[in-house]
Every structure is written in C-alpha cells, then in structure tokens.
Design a protein around this motif. Structure first.
Motif, PDB file in Angstrom:
ATOM      1  N   LYS A   1      32.891   9.767  25.201  1.00 35.80           N
ATOM      2  CA  LYS A   1      31.668  10.370  25.738  1.00 35.80           C
ATOM      3  C   LYS A   1      31.481  11.800  25.252  1.00 35.80           C
ATOM      4  N   LYS A   2      32.602  12.532  25.203  1.00 40.49           N
ATOM      5  CA  LYS A   2      32.528  13.943  24.830  1.00 40.49           C
ATOM      6  C   LYS A   2      33.862  14.386  24.245  1.00 40.49           C
ATOM      7  N   GLN A   3      33.987  14.258  22.906  1.00 39.66           N
ATOM      8  CA  GLN A   3      35.248  14.576  22.233  1.00 39.66           C
ATOM      9  C   GLN A   3      35.707  16.001  22.487  1.00 39.66           C
ATOM     10  N   ASP A   4      34.779  16.925  22.448  1.00 37.29           N
ATOM     11  CA  ASP A   4      35.149  18.333  22.554  1.00 37.29           C
ATOM     12  C   ASP A   4      35.126  18.847  23.992  1.00 37.29           C
ATOM     13  N   GLY A   5      35.007  17.927  24.958  1.00 40.48           N
ATOM     14  CA  GLY A   5      35.056  18.317  26.366  1.00 40.48           C
ATOM     15  C   GLY A   5      36.426  18.882  26.706  1.00 40.48           C
ATOM     16  N   ILE A   6      36.456  19.886  27.546  1.00 39.43           N
ATOM     17  CA  ILE A   6      37.708  20.537  27.943  1.00 39.43           C
ATOM     18  C   ILE A   6      38.297  19.798  29.142  1.00 39.43           C
ATOM     19  N   VAL A   7      39.596  19.581  29.101  1.00 39.86           N
ATOM     20  CA  VAL A   7      40.293  18.889  30.184  1.00 39.86           C
ATOM     21  C   VAL A   7      40.613  19.900  31.289  1.00 39.86           C
ATOM     22  N   ASN A   8      40.338  19.521  32.527  1.00 43.88           N
ATOM     23  CA  ASN A   8      40.585  20.463  33.628  1.00 43.88           C
ATOM     24  C   ASN A   8      42.067  20.547  33.978  1.00 43.88           C
ATOM     25  N   THR A   9      42.420  21.606  34.673  1.00 48.38           N
ATOM     26  CA  THR A   9      43.835  21.879  34.968  1.00 48.38           C
ATOM     27  C   THR A   9      44.468  20.811  35.861  1.00 48.38           C
ATOM     28  N   LEU A  10      43.708  20.202  36.753  1.00 48.97           N
ATOM     29  CA  LEU A  10      44.260  19.149  37.606  1.00 48.97           C
ATOM     30  C   LEU A  10      44.754  17.978  36.755  1.00 48.97           C
ATOM     31  N   LYS A  11      43.934  17.540  35.796  1.00 48.26           N
ATOM     32  CA  LYS A  11      44.347  16.441  34.914  1.00 48.26           C
ATOM     33  C   LYS A  11      45.566  16.844  34.094  1.00 48.26           C
ATOM     34  N   ILE A  12      45.553  18.068  33.591  1.00 49.24           N
ATOM     35  CA  ILE A  12      46.683  18.534  32.780  1.00 49.24           C
ATOM     36  C   ILE A  12      47.965  18.527  33.603  1.00 49.24           C
ATOM     37  N   ARG A  13      47.916  19.036  34.824  1.00 49.59           N
ATOM     38  CA  ARG A  13      49.110  19.062  35.668  1.00 49.59           C
ATOM     39  C   ARG A  13      49.617  17.659  35.967  1.00 49.59           C
ATOM     40  N   ASN A  14      48.699  16.747  36.284  1.00 52.85           N
ATOM     41  CA  ASN A  14      49.103  15.369  36.584  1.00 52.85           C
ATOM     42  C   ASN A  14      49.716  14.686  35.371  1.00 52.85           C
ATOM     43  N   ILE A  15      49.109  14.863  34.216  1.00 56.65           N
ATOM     44  CA  ILE A  15      49.644  14.243  33.002  1.00 56.65           C
ATOM     45  C   ILE A  15      50.993  14.868  32.661  1.00 56.65           C
ATOM     46  N   ASN A  16      51.110  16.188  32.772  1.00 59.63           N
ATOM     47  CA  ASN A  16      52.382  16.847  32.456  1.00 59.63           C
ATOM     48  C   ASN A  16      53.503  16.418  33.399  1.00 59.63           C
ATOM     49  N   ARG A  17      53.185  16.172  34.655  1.00 54.85           N
ATOM     50  CA  ARG A  17      54.200  15.685  35.597  1.00 54.85           C
ATOM     51  C   ARG A  17      54.726  14.323  35.125  1.00 54.85           C
ATOM     52  N   LEU A  18      53.830  13.475  34.654  1.00 57.46           N
ATOM     53  CA  LEU A  18      54.210  12.175  34.105  1.00 57.46           C
ATOM     54  C   LEU A  18      55.058  12.359  32.841  1.00 57.46           C
ATOM     55  N   LEU A  19      54.642  13.257  31.970  1.00 56.61           N
ATOM     56  CA  LEU A  19      55.371  13.488  30.722  1.00 56.61           C
ATOM     57  C   LEU A  19      56.766  14.063  30.980  1.00 56.61           C
ATOM     58  N   ASP A  20      56.893  14.924  31.991  1.00 51.63           N
ATOM     59  CA  ASP A  20      58.214  15.454  32.365  1.00 51.63           C
ATOM     60  C   ASP A  20      59.165  14.315  32.729  1.00 51.63           C
ATOM     61  N   GLU A  21      58.681  13.375  33.514  1.00 50.67           N
ATOM     62  CA  GLU A  21      59.508  12.227  33.909  1.00 50.67           C
ATOM     63  C   GLU A  21      59.862  11.357  32.700  1.00 50.67           C
ATOM     64  N   LEU A  22      58.888  11.195  31.797  1.00 58.72           N
ATOM     65  CA  LEU A  22      59.141  10.383  30.612  1.00 58.72           C
ATOM     66  C   LEU A  22      60.167  11.040  29.687  1.00 58.72           C
ATOM     67  N   LEU A  23      60.224  12.361  29.686  1.00 60.86           N
ATOM     68  CA  LEU A  23      61.263  13.043  28.901  1.00 60.86           C
ATOM     69  C   LEU A  23      62.652  12.658  29.385  1.00 60.86           C
TER      70      LEU A  23
END
Length: 118
Positions: free
Chosen positions: A32-54
């Motif tokens: 829908k919008k390639q250059d749309g900026i991701v909000n901090t809530l999404k970033i925090r949630n995704i990073n929490r998942l990525l931390d566990e995957l590490l």
C-alpha cells in the motif's frame, strides 16, 4: 555450531508463525505504501520477537547477518519487509541444518542435544 536444545526447538515452533504473520502484515503495508514509516509500537513488538528468535539461533553463523529494527531511525515498510525476509531465510536454513528425515514415518525430526542423530 552446536545442536539446538529441545527448548530452542519449542521456541522455534512457537515463534516462527509469529514472524511469518509479522512479515505478511508488513508486506501488505508495504504494497500500500512502500515508503511509509513504521511506528515505534510495531518496531518494539517485532524486536521483542526477534530477541527471542536470537536465543533460538544460539551460535548459528547466520546471526552475523541479522539485524533488529532501529527505533531511532524508524524504518520504512519496505525496509522491514526485507529485514524480516532475511530472518525467515536464516530460520529456514537453521531448521534444515538441524532436522533429519525419519525414514520410518516419511517425516522429519529435529536433531537436538537431548535427541541426537542415531
């Protein structure tokens, strides 16, 4: 590179579907919008998942090629899709390296510390 533990396998099985869902959602947003900026809530949630995957990846060599999202710069949707695609590829390779065919049942099984290759 050591074999994963049963705990790592359980985390893998629980978290990879969440990563797949996040990738799908971000892909839809990116269409829908390639250059749309991701909000901090999404970033925090995704990073929490990525931390566990590490922790799942342990000492896997692919770790050196994986990054978490930067909350300071707020990445664009398309950047997040690329990053999550790299994570998915690394996790697929991890599973391929640590599973083996079970000839008796025509399926595969994880080779773990507790359940080594026979």
């Amino acid at each position: 590179m050591s074999q994963p533990t049963e705990e790592q396998v359980e985390k893998y099985d629980r978290l990879v579907p969440m990563l797949t869902a996040a990738h799908k959602e971000m892909s839809e947003l990116s269409k829908k919008k390639q250059d749309g900026i991701v909000n901090t809530l999404k970033i925090r949630n995704i990073n929490r998942l990525l931390d566990e995957l590490l922790t799942v990846l342990g000492d896997d060599p692919s770790r050196g090629f994986l990054e978490k999202l930067d909350e300071e710069t707020l990445p664009q949707n398309s950047d997040v899709v690329l990053l999550l695609s790299q994570w998915q590829a690394a996790l697929q390779q991890f599973k391929k390296r640590h599973t083996d065919s079970d000839l008796g049942s025509y399926s595969s099984r994880w080779i773990t510390v507790e359940n080594p290759k026979q």
